[in-house]
Motif scaffolding. Structure first.
Motif, PDB file in Angstrom:
ATOM      1  N   GLY A  34       0.823  -1.195   0.000  1.00 29.10           N
ATOM      2  CA  GLY A  34       0.000   0.000   0.000  1.00 29.10           C
ATOM      3  C   GLY A  34       0.860   1.247   0.000  1.00 29.10           C
ATOM      4  O   GLY A  34       2.084   1.169   0.157  1.00 29.10           O
ATOM      5  N   PRO A  35       0.228   2.414  -0.155  1.00 25.80           N
ATOM      6  CA  PRO A  35       0.976   3.675  -0.225  1.00 25.80           C
ATOM      7  C   PRO A  35       1.453   4.173   1.131  1.00 25.80           C
ATOM      8  O   PRO A  35       2.224   5.130   1.200  1.00 25.80           O
TER       9      PRO A  35
ATOM     10  N   ARG B  68       0.707   7.906   7.242  1.00 25.34           N
ATOM     11  CA  ARG B  68       1.576   8.687   8.127  1.00 25.34           C
ATOM     12  C   ARG B  68       0.797   9.009   9.386  1.00 25.34           C
ATOM     13  O   ARG B  68      -0.231   9.674   9.326  1.00 25.34           O
TER      14      ARG B  68
ATOM     15  N   HIS C  78      14.043 -11.573  -3.875  1.00 26.46           N
ATOM     16  CA  HIS C  78      13.120 -10.514  -4.278  1.00 26.46           C
ATOM     17  C   HIS C  78      13.855  -9.182  -4.331  1.00 26.46           C
ATOM     18  O   HIS C  78      14.724  -8.907  -3.507  1.00 26.46           O
TER      19      HIS C  78
ATOM     20  N   TYR D 125      12.716  -5.089  -4.337  1.00 32.15           N
ATOM     21  CA  TYR D 125      11.706  -4.037  -4.248  1.00 32.15           C
ATOM     22  C   TYR D 125      12.437  -2.703  -4.229  1.00 32.15           C
ATOM     23  O   TYR D 125      13.616  -2.638  -3.876  1.00 32.15           O
TER      24      TYR D 125
ATOM     25  N   GLN E 284      11.848   1.647  -3.161  1.00 34.46           N
ATOM     26  CA  GLN E 284      10.987   2.566  -2.436  1.00 34.46           C
ATOM     27  C   GLN E 284      11.414   4.005  -2.667  1.00 34.46           C
ATOM     28  O   GLN E 284      12.590   4.347  -2.475  1.00 34.46           O
TER      29      GLN E 284
ATOM     30  N   SER F 155       8.509   8.513   1.177  1.00 32.70           N
ATOM     31  CA  SER F 155       7.098   8.658   1.585  1.00 32.70           C
ATOM     32  C   SER F 155       6.141   7.832   0.738  1.00 32.70           C
ATOM     33  O   SER F 155       4.962   8.184   0.599  1.00 32.70           O
ATOM     34  N   GLN F 156       6.619   6.748   0.160  1.00 31.21           N
ATOM     35  CA  GLN F 156       5.757   5.838  -0.579  1.00 31.21           C
ATOM     36  C   GLN F 156       5.985   4.415  -0.103  1.00 31.21           C
ATOM     37  O   GLN F 156       7.014   4.106   0.495  1.00 31.21           O
ATOM     38  N   GLY F 157       5.017   3.544  -0.381  1.00 32.51           N
ATOM     39  CA  GLY F 157       5.212   2.142  -0.095  1.00 32.51           C
ATOM     40  C   GLY F 157       6.170   1.525  -1.097  1.00 32.51           C
ATOM     41  O   GLY F 157       6.348   2.041  -2.201  1.00 32.51           O
ATOM     42  N   PRO F 158       6.824   0.421  -0.732  1.00 24.05           N
ATOM     43  CA  PRO F 158       7.729  -0.239  -1.681  1.00 24.05           C
ATOM     44  C   PRO F 158       7.000  -0.696  -2.929  1.00 24.05           C
ATOM     45  O   PRO F 158       5.803  -1.001  -2.900  1.00 24.05           O
TER      46      PRO F 158
ATOM     47  N   TYR G   7      15.857  -2.664  -2.350  1.00 19.09           N
ATOM     48  CA  TYR G   7      15.996  -3.696  -1.336  1.00 19.09           C
ATOM     49  C   TYR G   7      16.080  -5.082  -1.988  1.00 19.09           C
ATOM     50  O   TYR G   7      15.226  -5.440  -2.803  1.00 19.09           O
TER      51      TYR G   7
ATOM     52  N   SER H 243      13.154 -14.670   0.901  1.00 17.46           N
ATOM     53  CA  SER H 243      12.021 -15.136   1.671  1.00 17.46           C
ATOM     54  C   SER H 243      11.664 -16.558   1.296  1.00 17.46           C
ATOM     55  O   SER H 243      11.914 -17.008   0.169  1.00 17.46           O
TER      56      SER H 243
ATOM     57  N   LEU I 257       8.726 -10.918   4.129  1.00 13.68           N
ATOM     58  CA  LEU I 257       9.803 -10.065   3.631  1.00 13.68           C
ATOM     59  C   LEU I 257      10.410  -9.310   4.799  1.00 13.68           C
ATOM     60  O   LEU I 257       9.743  -8.507   5.447  1.00 13.68           O
ATOM     61  N   ILE I 258      11.668  -9.587   5.075  1.00 17.51           N
ATOM     62  CA  ILE I 258      12.388  -8.881   6.134  1.00 17.51           C
ATOM     63  C   ILE I 258      13.358  -7.923   5.446  1.00 17.51           C
ATOM     64  O   ILE I 258      14.324  -8.349   4.818  1.00 17.51           O
ATOM     65  N   PHE I 259      13.087  -6.644   5.571  1.00 18.44           N
ATOM     66  CA  PHE I 259      13.857  -5.628   4.864  1.00 18.44           C
ATOM     67  C   PHE I 259      15.163  -5.319   5.587  1.00 18.44           C
ATOM     68  O   PHE I 259      15.198  -5.143   6.804  1.00 18.44           O
ATOM     69  N   GLY I 260      16.250  -5.241   4.802  1.00 16.62           N
ATOM     70  CA  GLY I 260      17.517  -4.728   5.312  1.00 16.62           C
ATOM     71  C   GLY I 260      17.592  -3.237   5.031  1.00 16.62           C
ATOM     72  O   GLY I 260      16.567  -2.578   4.844  1.00 16.62           O
ATOM     73  N   GLN I 261      18.801  -2.712   4.960  1.00 17.26           N
ATOM     74  CA  GLN I 261      18.972  -1.270   4.763  1.00 17.26           C
ATOM     75  C   GLN I 261      18.893  -0.845   3.314  1.00 17.26           C
ATOM     76  O   GLN I 261      18.652   0.306   3.006  1.00 17.26           O
TER      77      GLN I 261
END
Lengths: 116, 112
Positions: free
Chosen positions: A108-109, A112, B34, B36, B38, B41-44, B87, B91, B100-104
């Protein structure tokens, strides 16, 4: 591609109140959804796995009584931050598997949240 | 969960190819790779994924080493809109509860 929406996109609340965030899969069915939290300049942190019709599974260190998750249908999961405090201010993001596709998660987006 | 190692940042020039590396020496036999990305201020956004063979889609190519201990995301012609944090994530399969475990990640900047 599949679309996931979140509502609201941003919310400001007073300390001590509860806030509900909705995550919807718009054009696919999602038996499994995930909730993440992201602080500024940091990566996403997985909070919990939400399964339709059953209890959510929380990651270590995430308080299940504070972050209530409900996945009542194949297209909707909700995250309620109870008794929010300023340290809960963050960017909350959900994702979902499109079970018709398999290995791809759609995000999703984000929402905040600012707690004053 | 198996970990990945990525450079913190990379720079590229617009319209040139970009190769983003990822090391995952502890990958298990059933782990998917995987990618992804980003924007602030947005989702991946999903980019690509693979298991053993190289993969191509309209966004990118994924080259997987024969021993699967590393992979490379290839953007064939970088544009300014490709500037993002990328990223690389391992998984388990979806039907095994893949999380999904995100790294840096790698912060990619694109110069005009």
């Amino acid at each position: 591609g599949a679309v996931v929406s979140q509502h609201p996109s941003r919310v400001i609340c007073k300390s001590g109140t509860s806030v509900k965030i909705e995550c919807r899969s718009l054009d696919f069915q999602a038996t499994t959804m995930f909730w993440y939290r992201q602080f500024p300049k940091q990566s996403l942190m997985l909070m919990a796995t939400s399964n339709e019709g059953s209890k959510a599974t929380y990651e270590q260190g995430v308080e299940k009584d504070k972050f209530l998750i409900n996945h009542a249908s194949l297209t909707l999961s909700t995250l309620t931050v109870t008794s929010a405090h300023p340290e809960d201010s963050s960017f909350y993001i959900c994702s979902a598997y499109d079970r018709g596709v398999g290995e791809t998660q759609y995000f999703g987006p984000g929402t905040r949240l600012l707690v004053l | 969960d198996a970990k990945t190692t990525q450079p913190n940042s990379m720079e590229s020039n617009e319209e040139e190819p970009v190769h983003l590396p990822c090391n995952h020496s502890t990958i298990s036999g059933t782990d998917y790779i995987h990618w992804y990305r980003q924007l602030p201020s947005q989702g991946p956004e999903y980019v690509i994924h693979g298991l053993t063979s190289n993969v191509n889609n309209r966004m990118a190519s994924l080259a997987i080493a024969e021993d699967r201990k590393s992979s490379t995301l290839i953007l064939h012609r970088a544009t300014l809109r490709d500037a993002a944090v990328y990223y690389c994530i391992l998984s388990a399969p979806y039907n095994q509860g893949g999380k999904l475990i995100f790294g840096q990640g790698t912060e990619l900047s694109v110069k005009p």
